[in-house]
Design a protein around this motif. Structure first.
Motif, mmCIF file in Angstrom:
data_model
loop_
_atom_site.group_PDB
_atom_site.id
_atom_site.type_symbol
_atom_site.label_atom_id
_atom_site.label_comp_id
_atom_site.label_asym_id
_atom_site.label_seq_id
_atom_site.Cartn_x
_atom_site.Cartn_y
_atom_site.Cartn_z
ATOM 1 N N THR A 44 -7.745 1.574 3.940
ATOM 2 C CA THR A 44 -7.034 0.668 3.040
ATOM 3 C C THR A 44 -7.963 -0.458 2.607
ATOM 4 O O THR A 44 -8.929 -0.788 3.286
ATOM 5 C CB THR A 44 -5.778 0.064 3.690
ATOM 6 N N TYR A 45 -7.653 -1.039 1.449
ATOM 7 C CA TYR A 45 -8.380 -2.206 0.978
ATOM 8 C C TYR A 45 -7.359 -3.287 0.632
ATOM 9 O O TYR A 45 -6.223 -2.991 0.271
ATOM 10 C CB TYR A 45 -9.255 -1.871 -0.229
ATOM 11 N N LEU A 46 -7.772 -4.550 0.741
ATOM 12 C CA LEU A 46 -6.829 -5.658 0.614
ATOM 13 C C LEU A 46 -6.276 -5.812 -0.796
ATOM 14 O O LEU A 46 -5.069 -5.941 -1.000
ATOM 15 C CB LEU A 46 -7.488 -6.968 1.049
ATOM 16 N N ASN A 47 -7.173 -5.795 -1.795
ATOM 17 C CA ASN A 47 -6.749 -6.054 -3.174
ATOM 18 C C ASN A 47 -7.801 -5.496 -4.133
ATOM 19 O O ASN A 47 -8.794 -4.898 -3.705
ATOM 20 C CB ASN A 47 -6.536 -7.554 -3.398
ATOM 21 N N GLU A 48 -7.593 -5.706 -5.428
ATOM 22 C CA GLU A 48 -8.515 -5.172 -6.425
ATOM 23 C C GLU A 48 -9.921 -5.756 -6.268
ATOM 24 O O GLU A 48 -10.911 -5.080 -6.533
ATOM 25 C CB GLU A 48 -7.983 -5.452 -7.836
ATOM 26 N N LYS A 49 -10.009 -7.004 -5.849
ATOM 27 C CA LYS A 49 -11.320 -7.625 -5.660
ATOM 28 C C LYS A 49 -12.129 -6.913 -4.578
ATOM 29 O O LYS A 49 -13.335 -6.706 -4.717
ATOM 30 C CB LYS A 49 -11.143 -9.105 -5.304
ATOM 31 N N SER A 50 -11.469 -6.541 -3.490
ATOM 32 C CA SER A 50 -12.182 -5.880 -2.387
ATOM 33 C C SER A 50 -12.362 -4.380 -2.615
ATOM 34 O O SER A 50 -13.207 -3.755 -1.980
ATOM 35 C CB SER A 50 -11.427 -6.110 -1.068
ATOM 36 N N LYS A 51 -11.598 -3.832 -3.536
ATOM 37 C CA LYS A 51 -11.657 -2.388 -3.788
ATOM 38 C C LYS A 51 -13.061 -1.918 -4.132
ATOM 39 O O LYS A 51 -13.516 -0.863 -3.667
ATOM 40 C CB LYS A 51 -10.686 -2.020 -4.914
ATOM 41 N N PRO A 68 -4.322 0.466 -1.423
ATOM 42 C CA PRO A 68 -4.247 -0.986 -1.224
ATOM 43 C C PRO A 68 -3.270 -1.321 -0.105
ATOM 44 O O PRO A 68 -2.263 -0.632 0.076
ATOM 45 C CB PRO A 68 -3.732 -1.490 -2.571
ATOM 46 N N ASN A 70 -1.911 -5.072 1.493
ATOM 47 C CA ASN A 70 -1.775 -6.478 1.852
ATOM 48 C C ASN A 70 -0.471 -6.549 2.641
ATOM 49 O O ASN A 70 0.616 -6.358 2.088
ATOM 50 C CB ASN A 70 -1.701 -7.349 0.604
ATOM 51 N N LYS A 73 2.643 -8.269 1.366
ATOM 52 C CA LYS A 73 3.352 -7.791 0.185
ATOM 53 C C LYS A 73 4.376 -6.731 0.585
ATOM 54 O O LYS A 73 4.008 -5.688 1.131
ATOM 55 C CB LYS A 73 2.376 -7.219 -0.840
ATOM 56 N N GLU A 76 4.009 -2.413 0.622
ATOM 57 C CA GLU A 76 2.678 -1.812 0.640
ATOM 58 C C GLU A 76 2.401 -1.080 1.957
ATOM 59 O O GLU A 76 1.802 -0.003 1.960
ATOM 60 C CB GLU A 76 1.599 -2.867 0.372
#
Length: 260
Positions: A44-51, A68, A70, A73, A76
């Motif tokens: 998994t990745y936290l958000n679009e920035k970390s993707k 994703p 978080n 949220k 998710e």
């Protein structure tokens, strides 16, 4: 009783690894170690920035599931487990390697930590592991292993660790209670307590470089640990070789924790 152990000992096992931010993440060391023993990994990745940082790592690991996540949220976390259920139908290993506290609450000392900051740190860093365990347990039909990342500051005062000390203490206690509750279905739960590492999460701690230098000087082995040390420890604990171990806080710190 003779136990048949596959070669490699995690061949065919399914692992969910939560908390990879980049190639320096402890979670990435765990995922790499599982893959070396031929487990399949979901990332998994936290958000679009970390993707952008996590996607190449997932590709290198041949991860069939990358999503994703978080934990703050709604929906998710459930979506990740729905995907695992749909694609794999089971889960054998869970790694929780996430923690967060608002910067002002983390660096301001425990006395100055706000109620809101404390609650957020506890929810993301501790209670989210309990939520994950509740979703993972029904998929561990043949037993399994769960890991949560702690730190020595949970049991001893680590200067500048502040609110994360009580939060990690709660996480270690949660691991013990989950080990008790999930033991009858063959699910083993451990808190892993690594020595200090240069990770993105650690960068928020004040004077962290001083902590690194002190750890290297105090360690009986005379050096710092790396992400693969933690990864291979988790991999061992997930194998049948560790089938009677559960509920422990396992220190992977070169022996720093034994020093007065």
């Amino acid at each position: 009783m003779t136990v048949e152990i596959p070669r490699p000992p995690l061949k065919g096992k399914k692992a969910l690894v939560v908390g990879i931010a980049n190639e320096n993440s402890i979670a990435y060391g765990c995922a790499k170690a599982f893959r070396e023993l031929e487990a399949d990994v979901a990332i998994t990745y936290l958000n679009e920035k970390s993707k952008q940082y996590v996607e190449p790592l997932a590709k290198a690991l041949d991860a069939p599931i990358i999503m994703p996540l978080n934990v703050s949220k709604p929906g998710e976390l459930e979506a990740v487990f729905d995907a695992i259920t749909k694609q794999w139908g089971k889960l054998d290993i869970l790694v929780h390697s996430i923690a967060f506290a608002p910067m002002q609450d983390l660096q301001g000392g425990l006395l100055n930590c706000s109620a809101e900051g404390f609650a957020q740190a506890m929810d993301i860093s501790c209670h989210s592991f309990i939520r994950m365990a509740k979703l993972a347990a029904p998929l561990m039909t043949e037993g399994g292993s769960m890991f949560a990342m702690s730190y020595h500051g949970a049991t001893e005062v680590a200067p500048n660790y502040n609110v994360m000390g009580p939060v990690k203490a709660a996480l270690e206690s949660a691991c013990r209670y989950l080990a008790y509750e999930l033991g009858p279905q063959g699910v083993r739960v451990h808190a892993i307590s690594p020595g200090p590492l240069k990770t993105r999460a650690a960068s928020g701690l004040k004077d962290f470089d001083l902590l690194l230098n002190e750890a290297a000087q105090r360690a009986p082995l005379g050096e710092l640990v790396d992400i693969m040390d933690i990864g291979f420890t988790c991999a061992f604990l997930a194998t049948p070789y560790a089938r009677r171990l559960t509920g422990n806080t396992v220190y992977v710190d070169g022996g720093v924790n034994i020093m007065a």
